[in-house]
Design a protein around this motif. Structure first.
Motif, PDB file in Angstrom:
ATOM      1  N   ARG A  61       9.734  -0.153   2.548  1.00  0.00           N
ATOM      2  CA  ARG A  61       8.612   0.201   1.662  1.00  0.00           C
ATOM      3  C   ARG A  61       7.333  -0.297   2.324  1.00  0.00           C
ATOM      4  O   ARG A  61       7.241  -1.446   2.751  1.00  0.00           O
ATOM      5  CB  ARG A  61       8.786  -0.453   0.293  1.00  0.00           C
ATOM      6  N   LEU A  62       6.355   0.579   2.399  1.00  0.00           N
ATOM      7  CA  LEU A  62       5.085   0.234   3.017  1.00  0.00           C
ATOM      8  C   LEU A  62       4.126  -0.276   1.953  1.00  0.00           C
ATOM      9  O   LEU A  62       3.969   0.327   0.894  1.00  0.00           O
ATOM     10  CB  LEU A  62       4.498   1.472   3.700  1.00  0.00           C
ATOM     11  N   HIS A  63       3.511  -1.425   2.236  1.00  0.00           N
ATOM     12  CA  HIS A  63       2.581  -2.036   1.284  1.00  0.00           C
ATOM     13  C   HIS A  63       1.251  -2.276   1.992  1.00  0.00           C
ATOM     14  O   HIS A  63       1.212  -2.857   3.069  1.00  0.00           O
ATOM     15  CB  HIS A  63       3.152  -3.361   0.775  1.00  0.00           C
ATOM     16  N   ARG A  64       0.162  -1.828   1.380  1.00  0.00           N
ATOM     17  CA  ARG A  64      -1.184  -2.026   1.931  1.00  0.00           C
ATOM     18  C   ARG A  64      -1.683  -3.412   1.563  1.00  0.00           C
ATOM     19  O   ARG A  64      -1.649  -3.804   0.398  1.00  0.00           O
ATOM     20  CB  ARG A  64      -2.128  -0.962   1.361  1.00  0.00           C
ATOM     21  N   GLU A  65      -2.120  -4.172   2.557  1.00  0.00           N
ATOM     22  CA  GLU A  65      -2.687  -5.501   2.369  1.00  0.00           C
ATOM     23  C   GLU A  65      -4.195  -5.398   2.579  1.00  0.00           C
ATOM     24  O   GLU A  65      -4.675  -5.432   3.713  1.00  0.00           O
ATOM     25  CB  GLU A  65      -2.087  -6.501   3.364  1.00  0.00           C
ATOM     26  N   PHE A  66      -4.938  -5.261   1.496  1.00  0.00           N
ATOM     27  CA  PHE A  66      -6.384  -5.076   1.615  1.00  0.00           C
ATOM     28  C   PHE A  66      -7.082  -6.320   2.142  1.00  0.00           C
ATOM     29  O   PHE A  66      -8.016  -6.237   2.925  1.00  0.00           O
ATOM     30  CB  PHE A  66      -6.979  -4.664   0.265  1.00  0.00           C
ATOM     31  N   VAL A  67      -6.631  -7.490   1.743  1.00  0.00           N
ATOM     32  CA  VAL A  67      -7.263  -8.742   2.169  1.00  0.00           C
ATOM     33  C   VAL A  67      -7.148  -8.908   3.686  1.00  0.00           C
ATOM     34  O   VAL A  67      -8.091  -9.336   4.346  1.00  0.00           O
ATOM     35  CB  VAL A  67      -6.638  -9.945   1.436  1.00  0.00           C
ATOM     36  N   GLN A  68      -5.996  -8.546   4.229  1.00  0.00           N
ATOM     37  CA  GLN A  68      -5.764  -8.695   5.663  1.00  0.00           C
ATOM     38  C   GLN A  68      -6.123  -7.442   6.447  1.00  0.00           C
ATOM     39  O   GLN A  68      -5.959  -7.405   7.664  1.00  0.00           O
ATOM     40  CB  GLN A  68      -4.304  -9.054   5.916  1.00  0.00           C
ATOM     41  N   ASP A  69      -6.595  -6.397   5.761  1.00  0.00           N
ATOM     42  CA  ASP A  69      -6.935  -5.118   6.383  1.00  0.00           C
ATOM     43  C   ASP A  69      -5.785  -4.595   7.241  1.00  0.00           C
ATOM     44  O   ASP A  69      -5.941  -4.301   8.412  1.00  0.00           O
ATOM     45  CB  ASP A  69      -8.208  -5.226   7.218  1.00  0.00           C
ATOM     46  N   GLY A  70      -4.621  -4.538   6.646  1.00  0.00           N
ATOM     47  CA  GLY A  70      -3.458  -4.041   7.353  1.00  0.00           C
ATOM     48  C   GLY A  70      -2.372  -3.633   6.382  1.00  0.00           C
ATOM     49  O   GLY A  70      -2.615  -3.456   5.193  1.00  0.00           O
ATOM     50  N   TYR A  71      -1.211  -3.466   6.920  1.00  0.00           N
ATOM     51  CA  TYR A  71      -0.056  -3.041   6.146  1.00  0.00           C
ATOM     52  C   TYR A  71       1.106  -3.986   6.409  1.00  0.00           C
ATOM     53  O   TYR A  71       1.197  -4.606   7.468  1.00  0.00           O
ATOM     54  CB  TYR A  71       0.372  -1.630   6.555  1.00  0.00           C
ATOM     55  N   VAL A  72       2.009  -4.026   5.455  1.00  0.00           N
ATOM     56  CA  VAL A  72       3.250  -4.769   5.602  1.00  0.00           C
ATOM     57  C   VAL A  72       4.392  -3.794   5.315  1.00  0.00           C
ATOM     58  O   VAL A  72       4.376  -3.083   4.317  1.00  0.00           O
ATOM     59  CB  VAL A  72       3.321  -5.967   4.631  1.00  0.00           C
ATOM     60  N   LEU A  73       5.355  -3.773   6.204  1.00  0.00           N
ATOM     61  CA  LEU A  73       6.547  -2.969   6.010  1.00  0.00           C
ATOM     62  C   LEU A  73       7.608  -3.896   5.441  1.00  0.00           C
ATOM     63  O   LEU A  73       8.043  -4.849   6.105  1.00  0.00           O
ATOM     64  CB  LEU A  73       6.997  -2.371   7.349  1.00  0.00           C
ATOM     65  N   LEU A  74       7.969  -3.658   4.190  1.00  0.00           N
ATOM     66  CA  LEU A  74       8.920  -4.513   3.479  1.00  0.00           C
ATOM     67  C   LEU A  74      10.328  -3.935   3.579  1.00  0.00           C
ATOM     68  O   LEU A  74      10.516  -2.714   3.517  1.00  0.00           O
ATOM     69  CB  LEU A  74       8.522  -4.630   2.013  1.00  0.00           C
TER      70      LEU A  74
END
Length: 93
Positions: free
Chosen positions: A21-34
């Motif tokens: 599941r792809l999650h957008r991390e706005f604070v880090q200006d990136g994405y996390v693949l869970l």
């Protein structure tokens, strides 16, 4: 747009495997693949590519969207290279 390595790539509709599941991390200006065993931090470009790998978009459409998003041209080779990497890692079906 044709891949230099595989002309059949243009008819593919890449899709994340169901365990990811792809999650957008706005604070880090990136994405996390869970996934069940953990997570993978992705840079914004990788995240934007995977965000479009939902099985509904043709590869050419994904590349066109990314070129529009980033105001760039000739991104096809970079997108193919990343998708090959993602497939090798087992992220895509």
């Amino acid at each position: 747009m044709n891949s230099p390595n595989n002309d059949s790539n243009t008819s593919q509709r890449p899709r994340l495997r169901t365990m990811f599941r792809l999650h957008r991390e706005f604070v880090q200006d990136g994405y996390v693949l869970l996934y069940p065993q953990g997570s993978i931090n992705l840079n914004p470009s990788a995240g934007e590519i995977l965000a479009r790998c939902d099985g509904t978009r043709e590869l050419d459409d994904i590349i066109d969207e990314l070129e529009d998003l980033f105001g760039a041209s000739d991104l096809a080779a970079d997108v193919y290279r990343f998708l090959d990497h993602a497939r090798q890692r087992g992220w895509l079906e």
